[in-house]
Design an enzyme around this catalytic site. Structure first.
Site, short mmCIF file in Angstrom:
data_model
loop_
_atom_site.label_atom_id
_atom_site.label_comp_id
_atom_site.label_asym_id
_atom_site.label_seq_id
_atom_site.Cartn_x
_atom_site.Cartn_y
_atom_site.Cartn_z
N LYS A 88 0.85 -1.19 0.00
CA LYS A 88 0.00 0.00 0.00
C LYS A 88 0.89 1.24 0.00
O LYS A 88 1.79 1.38 0.85
CB LYS A 88 -0.87 -0.02 1.26
CG LYS A 88 -2.34 0.20 1.01
CD LYS A 88 -3.13 -0.05 2.26
CE LYS A 88 -4.49 0.60 2.17
NZ LYS A 88 -5.26 0.43 3.41
O1 G3P Z 1 -9.50 1.13 3.90
C1 G3P Z 1 -9.45 2.43 4.35
C2 G3P Z 1 -9.78 2.48 5.78
O2 G3P Z 1 -8.77 1.85 6.50
C3 G3P Z 1 -10.05 3.83 6.29
O3 G3P Z 1 -11.27 3.76 6.86
O4 G3P Z 1 -13.03 4.39 8.40
O5 G3P Z 1 -10.67 5.05 8.88
O6 G3P Z 1 -11.93 6.15 7.05
P1 G3P Z 1 -11.75 4.91 7.85
#
Ligand code: G3P
Length: 222
Positions: free
Chosen positions: A83
């Protein structure tokens, strides 16, 4: 549509994998920071559970450092996808990884132009963060629709991985938008399966069945 789970929690990953519909895992530095053990050990253990791509993120900010990290991370297990954030240095690192055959998941994507550049650099996956766009008053799903249109126009093979999903409705919308992958927090994955009418309907079927069997046993019915 492929389903990935968005966590580094081994118990959550095992539970999701046991459902039989899990295609991969995405992690990020925040997820990994909540777990015990070394980064390499955590990623290896995830790769041994799930037979599919496992995203593990670089933390360097200069492209040469990112590429060194990418070489190391991708050597942990054949399932690993590296990533890389879509920054100016990240773009150079994506290109270098692509040329070396290292698969990349380009993260922290918030605009169509970032997605276009990632695809041109040879990204394997692009991760638009929908929930975080919704958080600041945008319609995050519009970004998935736009990226799909642009990639379709030019025949890019980069897969669109809908990320930062927060609800079952996000999953439906991502599927309608044609996202190749949805990466789901564990609680959202569980919610996809549950519906109160399913539970109520099953309870009624079983009650009726059991009452009928009881009557048969009592000889009430012929
Ligand atoms: O895959 C992306 C994720 O890890 C971020 O999610 O909920 O932290 O915006 P969030």
């Amino acid at each position: 549509m492929k389903f990935f789970i968005d966590t580094a929690d081994l118990d959550e990953i095992r539970e999701a994998n046991a459902m039989g519909v899990l295609d991969g895992v995405t992690t990020n530095p925040t997820h990994v920071s909540k777990e015990e053990g070394t980064f390499e050990d955590i990623i290896l253990r995830i790769c041994e559970i799930v037979d599919g791509p496992v995203s593990a993120e670089v933390v360097g900010t200069e492209w040469q450092v990112m590429v060194e990290e990418a070489r190391h991370i991708s050597s942990i297990h054949e399932h690993v996808v590296v990533k890389i954030p879509i920054t100016p240095d990240g773009l150079k690192a994506i290109k270098a990884c692509s040329e070396e055959g290292i698969r990349t998941n380009v993260t922290l994507c918030f605009s169509p132009n970032q997605a276009l550049l990632a695809a041109k650099a040879g990204a394997s996956y692009i991760s638009p963060f929908l929930g975080r766009l919704d958080d600041i008053g945008h319609v995050g799903m519009d970004l998935v629709r736009t990226i799909q249109k642009i990639y379709g126009n030019y025949g890019f093979h980069t897969q669109v991985l809908a990320a930062s999903l927060r609800s079952p409705l996000h999953v439906v919308e991502a599927a309608l938008a044609g996202a190749d992958v949805a990466t789901l927090p564990p609680d959202v994955l569980k919610k996809l399966l549950t519906h109160p009418l399913t539970n109520a309907g099953l309870e009624r079927f079983l009650n009726d069945w059991n009452a009928w069997k009881e009557k048969q046993e009592e000889g009430v019915m012929v």
